[in-house]
Scaffold this motif. Structure first.
Motif: not given
Length: 130
Positions: A70-76
């Motif tokens: 996915t393009s967003k690997k880590r969520w804050t």
């Protein structure tokens, strides 16, 4: 019932899934599979999934497949809270954005899953007794 497929590895529970209509919580594969089997998606575009560790996954509705690609690997913490607050239904409380330094990423995910599980509160207007 449609089986859930995985590419490379499985996300860790609990999960938050952005369906395109709102957020869906999942605490187990059985519950996730049952819920996804009855879902209709607005389109077949990949959907964001956040696992218990804050790792991003994609759900491909056409194949009911989860993938870590996915393009967003880590969520804050802030991004997860913003997603919840912007898509919450009427009657659900807003998640506070204060004191985030005292909460782990996993705690924020679990808190939001619990908010998605909690019954929706309605403001009932009672007519006066006569």
């Amino acid at each position: 019932m449609t089986a859930i497929n995985f590419l490379f590895r499985k996300p860790r529970f609990p999960l938050i899934i952005d369906t395109g209509y709102g957020l869906l919580k999942a605490k187990s594969w059985a519950a996730c599979e049952k819920r996804l089997a009855t879902m209709t998606f607005p389109d077949m575009a990949p959907r964001d999934v956040i696992d218990a560790t804050g790792e991003g996954f994609s759900l491909y509705p056409e194949h009911i497949a989860f993938s870590p690609l996915t393009s967003k690997k880590r969520w804050t913490k802030a991004a997860i809270i913003k997603l919840y607050n912007s898509s919450k239904r009427p009657g659900r409380p807003e998640y506070p954005t204060t004191s985030l330094g005292n909460k782990s990423l996993g705690k924020v995910v679990k808190d939001i899953v619990e908010l998605l599980v909690a019954p929706i509160k309605t403001d009932a207007v009672l007519a006066p007794k006569t």
